[in-house]
Design an enzyme around this catalytic site. Structure first.
Site, PDB file in Angstrom:
ATOM      1  N   LYS A   1     -22.962 -28.611   1.918  1.00 58.63           N
ATOM      2  CA  LYS A   1     -21.722 -28.120   1.315  1.00 58.63           C
ATOM      3  C   LYS A   1     -20.879 -27.545   2.435  1.00 58.63           C
ATOM      4  CE  LYS A   1     -20.354 -24.570   0.475  1.00 58.63           C
ATOM      5  NZ  LYS A   1     -19.494 -23.526   1.203  1.00 58.63           N
TER       6      LYS A   1
ATOM      7  N   THR B   1     -18.881 -23.649   7.903  1.00 57.45           N
ATOM      8  CA  THR B   1     -19.347 -22.860   6.755  1.00 57.45           C
ATOM      9  C   THR B   1     -20.071 -23.770   5.868  1.00 57.45           C
ATOM     10  OG1 THR B   1     -17.444 -21.538   6.653  1.00 57.45           O
ATOM     11  CG2 THR B   1     -18.754 -21.570   4.705  1.00 57.45           C
TER      12      THR B   1
ATOM     13  N   ASN C   1      -6.550 -20.922   0.114  1.00 62.43           N
ATOM     14  CA  ASN C   1      -7.043 -19.755   0.832  1.00 62.43           C
ATOM     15  C   ASN C   1      -6.222 -18.495   0.628  1.00 62.43           C
ATOM     16  OD1 ASN C   1      -9.530 -20.535   2.211  1.00 62.43           O
ATOM     17  ND2 ASN C   1      -8.201 -22.190   2.923  1.00 62.43           N
TER      18      ASN C   1
END
Lengths: 390, 390
Positions: free
Chosen positions: B172, B183, B385
């Protein structure tokens, strides 16, 4: 007012037909009428530095500059020898007009990279600017308008020393702003009686603490130029420390104005790092935080996301900035939302309505500190930079 | 299919009520049924690494992992000792369920930084996942769904070696993606008969050439974890080079899928730097270009802006990457728009309609090369974001 605030300088800003924007003033001329013609410069460290930077860096080296011609509407960068010849021809034209040596004329350009300038327009514009030269506030204002690109407002500064000497200045810059100089052209003038060596020393210090500590988008330009010119017209020999301090105030003010006009910005972000072992350590931490796209997006959404602050901080290697992550505190607008490296007060307590956002990071590792400024990352930034070419 | 493609592994993905998203699967379990339980891991270098990273780095060190539990909906990062206790308690629960030592259970978390997990939900979810364990394609698919956050699609890989051993994997990752690991949480499984040492060597090489060469937004996460587990269930001892190669293929595929699903991305950008003096020099240049917000905005506007490519290239210090800026060429999608550091063919010749954009930079300084991948910077990235928290 800008560069004409200091005595001994005349300026002009005219429409020369260089910029694609209809009716925009795009050519500025600043002339030092003396009696001195002392000068200092700081330039981009980009290896693809533009032709005008190559020219101006060379001619400023001897500490003498009589005139500066600046254009928006084209950077004349990555244009090879033909670009260099354009900068040289521009200097020669101005030299003939003002009665100076070619090597006493500085040239600055800003705009799109990779295309030659419409030289005819630049040269005829130089003539037009020369005819319009004046030492009035309006002439200085015109010059500060002529160097704007994506800037939404002119950026100028006027300061007076204790015994009456003056410093004036103008800068352009909005995007492609990163440490090691922003995408900016800056001319600062003074009527103080100072040597080229004094000018360079004051400029180096001022630039290091101002333009080199702002970061709009992490992108370093090919054209950055900061010039400091002294006419000596006030007849005043300033106290060296006061002079240095006033130059630093001028660069700080102009750098702050760049951040205040950052492309698409809705918040000006001050990142202050204290409790570092050294100033370099504080600066590295501040820069890492100021460069975080995720944080900059969060701030644009009025979210004081401390997780994105500490995750950026965590990318600075221990050998660069020693600190214990379990001792770090972070305040946003005065609310300690991160305590001992973990959650502190609730983020909902932070008032994010002011344009200015203060991020205060204490590393609890020493006594050194540093401050950097950045902008938030907004839809408008993307819009400006996705559509700039088209 | 994902992790269950390799024999000897069962998996599950269930809804445990950890994520704020109604009905989302948010807990995955992967169990190695042996006969081997060899394992290797690579972790974030972020100094604010999360509690599960601290736990898992420690327990993987001995080369044995029997099970991995992964959750989305919370990163358990910057949560101090209470956070670490949560990771440990989670491992203990799984260990009891699968009949393993606590120290043979890896824990991975992803989501918001700075908050503890709802531990009750994690522990009850572990029981639910254990009950759902299967070695089917569906079970593998469920697990790959459960680890997604802002990902829009699951990312999996299935590869088979020449003599029949298999590698499966899931990852992921979408935002907060930068070199030195993205990440991301990644679990790769194999049924080959290999030692923990072989696994670690293959993983190190694979990660270096894949996850460490992608950059969505320059932001390094606190939680990055890549695990490689071997069950030995195929009974096949692979050729060491072929094994290494297949692991590298798996990591490359998963890394490429992350770029293909980068937050808000409309273009996947491959930056290939050739003609460098060393691979490190090529990599530094590639990373500088891939990190340019201005370039990434231009690409989102379908503008092959080579000025922004070379101005980024120009920020790499000469001691890191020696080259002559007057010799550099840049091709975008096969069109040489920058020749000898200046303008080449017209940018209008470049077809920017494909999702994949190829930027090929030749430094003409040597024979080394490197490739990095990034995404364009879009309105959607900012939207995701700026609003992620609220």
């Amino acid at each position: 007012m800008s560069v004409t605030f200091a005595q001994g300088f005349s300026a002009a800003g005219v429409e020369a037909g260089i910029s694609a924007v209809e009716g925009k003033k795009d050519l500025a001329l600043v002339v030092n009428n003396g009696p001195l013609d002392a000068a200092a410069g700081v330039f981009t460290s980009n290896r693809f530095c533009a032709a005008p930077v190559q020219w101006t860096r060379k001619i400023v080296a001897d500490g003498h500059v009589k005139a500066v011609i600046l254009n928006s509407g084209g950077a004349n960068a990555c244009t090879g020898q033909p670009g260099y010849e354009q900068s040289k021809a521009t200097a020669q034209k101005v030299a003939a007009l003002v009665g100076a040596k070619d090597s006493d004329v500085a040239v600055c350009s800003t705009g799109l990279i990779g295309e030659l300038l419409p030289l005819d327009h630049v040269l005829s514009g130089a003539g037009k600017a020369f005819a319009a030269l004046a030492d009035t506030a309006q002439a200085g204002a015109d010059a500060s308008h002529a160097i704007m690109t994506t800037d939404t407002k002119p950026k100028t500064v006027e300061l007076e020393g204790s015994n009456g000497f003056r410093i004036g200045g103008m800068v352009k810059g909005s995007g492609m702003i990163a440490p090691q100089l922003a995408t900016m052209l800056c001319v600062i003038t003074t009527d103080a009686v100072v040597s080229a060596g004094q000018l360079q020393a004051a400029l180096n210090t001022g630039v290091e603490m101002s333009f080199n500590r702002i970061d709009v988008d992490g992108c370093m330009s090919t054209n950055d130029t900061v010039l400091l010119l002294a006419s000596g017209a006030s007849g005043i020999e300033p106290d060296p420390d006061e002079f240095k301090d006033l130059v630093a105030q001028a660069t700080a003010s102009l750098a702050r104005q760049i951040i205040g006009d950052g492309e698409g910005a809705s918040h000006d972000i001050r990142v202050k790092v204290t409790g570092a072992t050294t100033e370099d350590a504080a600066l590295a931490c501040g820069r890492a935080v100021a460069a975080s796209n995720l944080l900059k997006c969060a701030i644009s959404g009025n979210d004081p996301n401390w997780g994105r602050i500490v995750s950026s901080l965590g990318t600075v290697p221990p050998e660069v900035a020693p600190y214990d992550s379990n001792k770090v505190t972070v305040d946003v607008n005065g609310v300690r939302i991160c305590e001992n490296g973990g959650a502190g007060r609730d983020r909902s307590e932070v008032d994010m309505t002011p344009r200015e956002v203060h991020i205060d990071i204490d590393l609890h590792a020493g006594n050194a500190e540093a401050t950097v400024w950045t902008d938030d990352l907004t839809h408008e930034y993307v819009h400006i930079n996705a559509d700039y070419e088209s």
